[in-house]
Design an enzyme around this catalytic site. Structure first.
Site, PDB file in Angstrom:
ATOM      1  N   HIS A   1       0.823  -1.236  -0.101  1.00  0.00           N
ATOM      2  CA  HIS A   1       0.254  -0.076   0.048  1.00  0.00           C
ATOM      3  C   HIS A   1       0.926   1.345  -0.055  1.00  0.00           C
ATOM      4  O   HIS A   1       2.118   1.179   0.548  1.00  0.00           O
ATOM      5  CB  HIS A   1      -0.863  -0.018   1.345  1.00  0.00           C
ATOM      6  CG  HIS A   1      -0.068   0.000   2.489  1.00  0.00           C
ATOM      7  ND1 HIS A   1       0.247   1.123   2.987  1.00  0.00           N
ATOM      8  CD2 HIS A   1       0.221  -1.043   3.267  1.00  0.00           C
ATOM      9  CE1 HIS A   1       1.085   0.707   4.224  1.00  0.00           C
ATOM     10  NE2 HIS A   1       1.265  -0.412   4.330  1.00  0.00           N
TER      11      HIS A   1
ATOM     12  N   ARG B   1      -5.524   1.501   5.019  1.00  0.00           N
ATOM     13  CA  ARG B   1      -4.469   2.007   3.868  1.00  0.00           C
ATOM     14  C   ARG B   1      -4.279   0.934   2.758  1.00  0.00           C
ATOM     15  O   ARG B   1      -3.952   1.536   1.524  1.00  0.00           O
ATOM     16  CB  ARG B   1      -2.930   2.286   4.524  1.00  0.00           C
ATOM     17  CG  ARG B   1      -2.634   1.093   5.551  1.00  0.00           C
ATOM     18  CD  ARG B   1      -1.577   1.257   6.462  1.00  0.00           C
ATOM     19  NE  ARG B   1      -0.667   0.279   7.126  1.00  0.00           N
ATOM     20  CZ  ARG B   1      -1.253  -0.352   8.475  1.00  0.00           C
ATOM     21  NH1 ARG B   1      -2.294  -0.104   8.908  1.00  0.00           N
ATOM     22  NH2 ARG B   1      -0.569  -1.167   8.814  1.00  0.00           N
TER      23      ARG B   1
ATOM     24  N   GLU C   1      -1.236  -6.338   8.115  1.00  0.00           N
ATOM     25  CA  GLU C   1       0.222  -6.164   8.683  1.00  0.00           C
ATOM     26  C   GLU C   1       0.488  -7.240   9.710  1.00  0.00           C
ATOM     27  O   GLU C   1      -0.362  -7.059  10.476  1.00  0.00           O
ATOM     28  CB  GLU C   1       0.502  -4.643   8.813  1.00  0.00           C
ATOM     29  CG  GLU C   1       1.714  -4.150   9.345  1.00  0.00           C
ATOM     30  CD  GLU C   1       2.871  -4.886   8.422  1.00  0.00           C
ATOM     31  OE1 GLU C   1       3.273  -5.823   8.278  1.00  0.00           O
ATOM     32  OE2 GLU C   1       3.553  -3.799   7.710  1.00  0.00           O
ATOM     33  N   ARG C   2       1.806  -7.314  10.009  1.00  0.00           N
ATOM     34  CA  ARG C   2       2.237  -8.185  11.328  1.00  0.00           C
ATOM     35  C   ARG C   2       1.614  -7.051  12.437  1.00  0.00           C
ATOM     36  O   ARG C   2       1.801  -5.869  12.521  1.00  0.00           O
ATOM     37  CB  ARG C   2       3.507  -8.440  11.358  1.00  0.00           C
ATOM     38  CG  ARG C   2       4.426  -7.156  11.277  1.00  0.00           C
ATOM     39  CD  ARG C   2       4.820  -6.633  12.646  1.00  0.00           C
ATOM     40  NE  ARG C   2       5.802  -7.307  13.413  1.00  0.00           N
ATOM     41  CZ  ARG C   2       7.215  -7.566  13.459  1.00  0.00           C
ATOM     42  NH1 ARG C   2       7.889  -6.971  12.531  1.00  0.00           N
ATOM     43  NH2 ARG C   2       7.687  -8.116  14.412  1.00  0.00           N
ATOM     44  N   HIS C   3       1.292  -7.762  13.639  1.00  0.00           N
ATOM     45  CA  HIS C   3       0.850  -6.875  14.767  1.00  0.00           C
ATOM     46  C   HIS C   3       2.151  -6.568  15.400  1.00  0.00           C
ATOM     47  O   HIS C   3       3.042  -7.275  15.835  1.00  0.00           O
ATOM     48  CB  HIS C   3      -0.139  -7.730  15.647  1.00  0.00           C
ATOM     49  CG  HIS C   3      -0.812  -7.003  16.850  1.00  0.00           C
ATOM     50  ND1 HIS C   3      -0.044  -6.315  17.751  1.00  0.00           N
ATOM     51  CD2 HIS C   3      -2.039  -6.725  17.006  1.00  0.00           C
ATOM     52  CE1 HIS C   3      -0.969  -5.743  18.462  1.00  0.00           C
ATOM     53  NE2 HIS C   3      -2.057  -5.802  18.186  1.00  0.00           N
TER      54      HIS C   3
ATOM     55  N   LYS D   1       9.473   5.496  15.933  1.00  0.00           N
ATOM     56  CA  LYS D   1      10.675   4.564  15.700  1.00  0.00           C
ATOM     57  C   LYS D   1      11.965   4.904  16.595  1.00  0.00           C
ATOM     58  O   LYS D   1      12.870   4.313  16.758  1.00  0.00           O
ATOM     59  CB  LYS D   1      10.734   3.970  14.327  1.00  0.00           C
ATOM     60  CG  LYS D   1       9.560   3.408  13.774  1.00  0.00           C
ATOM     61  CD  LYS D   1       9.501   2.695  12.277  1.00  0.00           C
ATOM     62  CE  LYS D   1       8.313   2.312  11.967  1.00  0.00           C
ATOM     63  NZ  LYS D   1       7.883   1.826  10.707  1.00  0.00           N
TER      64      LYS D   1
ATOM     65  N   ARG E   1      13.006  -6.736  11.789  1.00  0.00           N
ATOM     66  CA  ARG E   1      13.220  -7.626  10.652  1.00  0.00           C
ATOM     67  C   ARG E   1      13.752  -9.047  10.681  1.00  0.00           C
ATOM     68  O   ARG E   1      13.691  -9.787   9.950  1.00  0.00           O
ATOM     69  CB  ARG E   1      14.467  -6.879   9.538  1.00  0.00           C
ATOM     70  CG  ARG E   1      13.937  -5.493   9.129  1.00  0.00           C
ATOM     71  CD  ARG E   1      13.115  -5.817   7.961  1.00  0.00           C
ATOM     72  NE  ARG E   1      12.607  -4.286   7.264  1.00  0.00           N
ATOM     73  CZ  ARG E   1      11.645  -3.666   7.688  1.00  0.00           C
ATOM     74  NH1 ARG E   1      10.728  -4.191   8.920  1.00  0.00           N
ATOM     75  NH2 ARG E   1      11.225  -2.501   7.288  1.00  0.00           N
TER      76      ARG E   1
ATOM     77  N   HIS F   1       1.003  -5.525   2.730  1.00  0.00           N
ATOM     78  CA  HIS F   1       1.946  -4.811   3.689  1.00  0.00           C
ATOM     79  C   HIS F   1       3.128  -5.443   3.839  1.00  0.00           C
ATOM     80  O   HIS F   1       3.284  -6.258   3.526  1.00  0.00           O
ATOM     81  CB  HIS F   1       0.990  -4.982   5.179  1.00  0.00           C
ATOM     82  CG  HIS F   1      -0.272  -4.329   5.177  1.00  0.00           C
ATOM     83  ND1 HIS F   1      -0.606  -3.208   5.660  1.00  0.00           N
ATOM     84  CD2 HIS F   1      -1.408  -5.017   5.004  1.00  0.00           C
ATOM     85  CE1 HIS F   1      -1.861  -3.111   5.545  1.00  0.00           C
ATOM     86  NE2 HIS F   1      -2.114  -3.932   5.140  1.00  0.00           N
ATOM     87  N   GLY F   2       3.952  -4.488   4.383  1.00  0.00           N
ATOM     88  CA  GLY F   2       5.282  -4.925   4.226  1.00  0.00           C
ATOM     89  C   GLY F   2       5.770  -6.075   4.748  1.00  0.00           C
ATOM     90  O   GLY F   2       6.416  -7.148   4.119  1.00  0.00           O
TER      91      GLY F   2
HETATM   92  O1  LIG Z   1       3.338  -1.379  10.511  1.00  0.00           O
HETATM   93  C1  LIG Z   1       4.513  -0.515  10.142  1.00  0.00           C
HETATM   94  O2  LIG Z   1       4.854   0.250  11.065  1.00  0.00           O
HETATM   95  C2  LIG Z   1       4.793  -0.526   8.888  1.00  0.00           C
HETATM   96  O3  LIG Z   1       3.822  -1.000   8.130  1.00  0.00           O
HETATM   97  C3  LIG Z   1       6.020  -1.302   8.801  1.00  0.00           C
HETATM   98  O4  LIG Z   1       7.030  -0.585   9.432  1.00  0.00           O
HETATM   99  P1  LIG Z   1       8.593  -1.358   9.605  1.00  0.00           P
HETATM  100  O5  LIG Z   1       9.227  -1.067   8.135  1.00  0.00           O
HETATM  101  O6  LIG Z   1       9.238  -0.693  10.475  1.00  0.00           O
HETATM  102  O7  LIG Z   1       8.295  -2.777   9.665  1.00  0.00           O
END
Ligand SMILES: O=C(O)[C@H](O)COP(=O)(O)O
Length: 252
Positions: free
Chosen positions: A11, A63, A90-92, A101, A118, A186-187
């Site tokens: 997205h 999103r 997305e992952r929780h 961050k 990661r 999502h990522g």
């Molecule tokens: O959920 C999030 O914050 C983003 O979609 C991904 O964030 P990241 O690149 O820090 O995993």
């Protein structure tokens, strides 16, 4: 041999990503920049020869759903089937949800935060019931029905435990029945699919970052073997810069 083409897109940028906040299952809307990115993704899709989609798979988060609307509108394919599934959320991000961050780095250290972001299986601390997003996330997903189990936290590994069965049971049959499939997610979901499809090791997946709104393509044979690694669309310099931006913790 005829090949099955599948297009995947993360997205466009969300408002929380724009503010450099961990987002996860929180329903942050597409930012203004994210909207522009979705339009640009559509422009890249229009460069594919004869690209007419039959079905789109996306998550239940705004999103992603909004990115789908913008993209389908731009490519003039508004009437196609859109499947929305919590398995493509997305992952929780657990306790980190809503945290800046860079502040997380100050508090926990760069190495730990990167492992949470990661690594394959290192879980951030879970979200407690008194977390400021807990009720909002629970209430948002309640609207979609009782079958959705909202986790307290997920790693890439536990995200894959819901993404890959959904891929096998819901997406693969469409691919094998010769439908042109678009996945807008999502990522971490896309990293799950890339890991699974390309057989990437648990340590190598740490280096894979999926930038927002740059489409990439897989071509599969009839046994669903990918013919080569994912191919991003567009200018290589822009792709490299976007990947670097996604990998970085700081946005400045
Ligand atoms: O959920 C999030 O914050 C983003 O979609 C991904 O964030 P990241 O690149 O820090 O995993």
């Amino acid at each position: 041999m005829s090949l099955h083409k599948v297009v995947m897109i993360r997205h466009g940028e969300s408002e929380w990503t724009n503010r450099n906040l961990f987002c996860g299952w929180y329903d942050s809307l597409l930012s203004e920049q994210g909207h522009k990115e979705a339009i640009e993704a559509a422009r890249l899709l229009m460069e594919i020869d004869n690209m007419k989609f039959d079905i789109v798979f996306t998550s239940l988060l705004s999103r992603a759903m909004r990115s789908v609307e913008v993209i389908l509108d731009e490519i003039n394919q508004k009437c196609i089937q859109v499947e929305k599934a919590w398995q493509l959320n997305e992952r929780h991000y657990g306790h980190l949800t809503g945290m800046n961050k860079e502040k997380a780095v100050e508090q926990y250290g760069h190495k730990q935060v990167q492992l949470w972001r990661r690594s394959f299986d290192i879980l951030p601390p879970p979200m407690s019931e008194d977390h400021f997003c807990y009720n909002e996330i629970r209430d948002y997903f309640r609207k979609f029905g009782a079958h959705i189990h909202v986790p307290r936290v997920e790693s890439l590994k536990t995200t894959m435990e819901r993404v890959i069965p959904y891929w096998r049971e819901s997406i693969v049959p469409s691919i094998l029945s010769d439908k042109n499939v678009l996945i807008v997610s999502h990522g971490t979901v896309l990293r799950s699919l890339i890991k699974h499809i390309e057989g990437i090791s648990d340590s190598q997946i740490m280096n894979i970052n999926v930038p927002t709104a740059i489409p990439f393509i897989y071509e599969f044979d009839s046994e669903l073997n990918p013919q080569k690694s994912k191919t991003f669309l567009g200018d290589q310099d822009k792709i490299d810069k976007a990947i670097k931006k996604t990998a970085a913790i700081s946005r400045s």
